[in-house]
Design a protein around this motif. Structure first.
Motif, PDB file in Angstrom:
ATOM      1  N   ARG A 185       0.828  -1.202   0.000  1.00  0.00           N
ATOM      2  CA  ARG A 185       0.000   0.000   0.000  1.00  0.00           C
ATOM      3  C   ARG A 185       0.868   1.261   0.000  1.00  0.00           C
ATOM      4  O   ARG A 185       1.976   1.265   0.532  1.00  0.00           O
ATOM      5  N   SER A 186       0.339   2.338  -0.613  1.00  0.00           N
ATOM      6  CA  SER A 186       1.024   3.634  -0.657  1.00  0.00           C
ATOM      7  C   SER A 186       0.108   4.720  -0.102  1.00  0.00           C
ATOM      8  O   SER A 186      -1.118   4.568  -0.105  1.00  0.00           O
ATOM      9  N   GLU A 214      -4.898   5.480   2.106  1.00  0.00           N
ATOM     10  CA  GLU A 214      -3.998   4.453   1.577  1.00  0.00           C
ATOM     11  C   GLU A 214      -4.605   3.879   0.297  1.00  0.00           C
ATOM     12  O   GLU A 214      -5.818   3.694   0.200  1.00  0.00           O
ATOM     13  N   THR A 215      -3.754   3.608  -0.684  1.00  0.00           N
ATOM     14  CA  THR A 215      -4.214   3.020  -1.936  1.00  0.00           C
ATOM     15  C   THR A 215      -3.391   1.777  -2.249  1.00  0.00           C
ATOM     16  O   THR A 215      -2.252   1.642  -1.784  1.00  0.00           O
ATOM     17  N   ASP A 216      -3.956   0.862  -3.016  1.00  0.00           N
ATOM     18  CA  ASP A 216      -3.250  -0.369  -3.372  1.00  0.00           C
ATOM     19  C   ASP A 216      -2.050  -0.059  -4.257  1.00  0.00           C
ATOM     20  O   ASP A 216      -2.119   0.818  -5.127  1.00  0.00           O
TER      21      ASP A 216
END
Length: 531
Positions: A185-186, A214-216
């Motif tokens: 995650r970023s 948070e994004t994948d």
């Protein structure tokens, strides 16, 4: 019957039979050379053949009018290749950087790191300048004012992210709050509207407030920084850190063995990756005729940068033929062309750079993971061309300040561009926001990204490989200087020892001492005893 000549009673073979023997040995040596060539280059030949067969297979299957589900099944072998390459990225990046940073002393690490960062920034800035110059020369957006998302039946792509938040996210991702979560995650900034009060008419006033989410997607930037610093810390520990360094070295070697196994699947996987992409294409003729000048400008920029600029920089530093260096990297280049991912190309790139070009493991495993993350020369070219293209599309004249902003923003934001297919599209949005242009035409870039992204990725990984070659050369020169210096110091030490020994010998046999002893009529031993 063959005639035989006799010398001293022994039958000798005739000239005809001698020629036949020589001919057979020559045929045998040619066969051995051919087999040796095939054995060394089998993987390269299979990989290139996989691309060509994939194109033919895609053309054949394209005429069968497959359903969406059938297309998914057809693309399955290629999907498996991408999954395998992505699986190996995390252990490869972390272990190679930890072992690479731990194997170099702090002085060498600082010097090589400084040279690498300078090389990456300068080459990316040159690439950005090439992109802007070509966009103004070719003018891909002039006369295409009627071209829009609706004319090509494309979905609109919107991006309401502020430029400042994009760069702040880059800094936040450098220091992930959770290392385990950073593996998948970023951090990204989103926005929400918050009520801040009422105006005089009683209407509620809202403000757009940035909120962290948070994004994948792997936070490769944070993992790279942590692995480097962790490797330096292990070296500082001295003997206490040796066991952990050996663990990461062994882990790294085991990962490279896995890479060597995966590489034999690459030709088969690439065949279906390319084939499935050709099957999925909808109206290629319409796209090429509408956006042909943009595609041509981007690919020409990649050819100039990858075929002229980068090889010249390599030659300038090493005085060696850059194309002989690049000839050993056909497999990674083919993988980059098929996968459109710098990160997915990293495993085969490390292996080929070390085995085919003899680059020191400490250099390649330290610099290539960093390069795959921060060095995006090809992306900088097409991003600059895309920004100028959209400006021309909207009949907007760019002033000197906006051009400078494009150059700086493209160079800086390419550091944070994801090493995945279509990762640069988000970066174009940052550039457009920085110069005040609308982002609703981004879908035009996305429509042809599958074409441009292939040459983009090849130039990206070429820049990484040549950077590793330059650093290897500089490191070799430094080692030679150190060896020569040590040798000179050793020779000086020997000369000093000899000089001291000679001085002592001269003192013992000094003519003045012997003359005085003779004059006194006593032996030197007697004088010593008296003294």
């Amino acid at each position: 019957m063959e005639k035989k000549s006799e010398i001293n009673g022994h039958a000798m073979p005739s000239s005809a039979s001698t020629d036949r023997i020589l001919e057979k040995s020559a045929q045998k040596s040619c066969r051995e050379k051919l087999l040796e060539f095939l054995r060394k280059n089998l993987l390269v030949i299979m990989t290139v053949s996989g691309v060509l067969v994939g194109v033919g297979l895609g053309m054949m299957v394209r005429n069968m009018d497959l359903t969406k589900a059938q297309m998914t099944y057809f693309a399955f072998p290629g999907e498996m290749l991408l999954r395998m390459l992505k699986m190996i990225i995390l252990p490869l990046v972390v272990c190679s950087l930890v072992s690479g940073a731990a194997s170099l002393d702090t002085r060498s690490l600082g010097k090589l790191g400084g040279i690498a960062v300078t090389y990456f920034l300068v080459t990316t800035l040159i690439a950005s300048c090439i992109g802007v110059a070509l966009a103004f020369i070719i003018k891909p957006g002039v006369g295409a004012g009627g071209l829009n998302t609706n004319s090509l039946r494309l979905e609109s792509v919107s991006n309401n992210k502020e430029t400042a938040d994009s760069f702040l996210d880059l800094a936040r991702n450098l220091f992930p709050s959770n290392l385990v979560a950073a593996a998948f995650r970023s951090h990204v900034t989103d926005y929400k509207m918050v009520a801040v009060g009422n105006d005089t008419n009683g209407t509620i006033l809202y403000q757009k407030v940035p909120v962290g989410t948070e994004t994948d997607g792997m936070n490769i930037l944070g993992l790279v920084l942590f692995a480097m610093v962790f490797g330096v810390a292990l070296r500082k520990l001295g003997d206490e850190g040796e066991e952990l360094i050996r663990f990461f070295n062994a882990f790294n070697e085991a990962t490279m063995v896995l890479v060597s196994w995966i590489m034999w699947y690459i030709p088969f996987g690439i065949m279906f990756l390319v084939g499935s992409k050709i099957v999925e294409m909808e109206d290629v003729v319409l796209l090429v005729t509408s956006l042909g000048k943009y595609i041509f400008a981007s690919i020409l920029g990649h050819i100039i940068h990858g075929g002229i600029v980068l090889p010249l920089i390599y030659f300038g530093f090493t005085r060696k033929n850059p194309f002989s260096f690049l000839s050993g990297l056909i497999t990674p280049f083919t993988t980059a062309f098929a996968t459109c991912s710098s990160s997915a190309t990293l495993p085969s790139m490390i292996k080929c750079v070390e085995e085919n070009n003899g680059v020191d493991k400490r250099i390649s495993r330290f610099i290539l993971p960093i390069g795959a993350t921060v060095n995006m020369d090809g992306a900088a070219i097409f991003q600059c061309i895309a920004a100028v293209f959209i400006a021309q599309l909207n009949n907007t004249e760019l002033n000197a300040g906006q051009i400078f902003t494009i150059l700086v923003t493209a160079t800086a934001s390419s550091v944070g561009a994801a090493g995945i297919p279509a990762g640069g599209i988000i970066t174009i949005a940052i550039i457009l926001e920085a110069i005040g242009l609308p982002t609703n035409d981004l879908s035009l870039m996305l429509a042809v990204d599958w074409i441009v992204d292939r040459t983009t990725t090849v130039v990206n990984v070429e820049g990484d490989a040549l950077g590793a070659g330059i650093l290897h050369h500089i490191n070799q020169q430094e080692m030679k200087k150190q060896q020569e210096q040590q040798q000179q110091e050793g020779e000086l030490a020997e000369v000093r020892v000899e000089a001291v020994a000679n001085a002592q010998a001269e003192e013992e046999t000094s003519p003045l001492v012997t003359h005085q002893t003779k004059a006194l009529g006593a032996t030197p031993e007697a004088i010593e005893s008296v003294l």
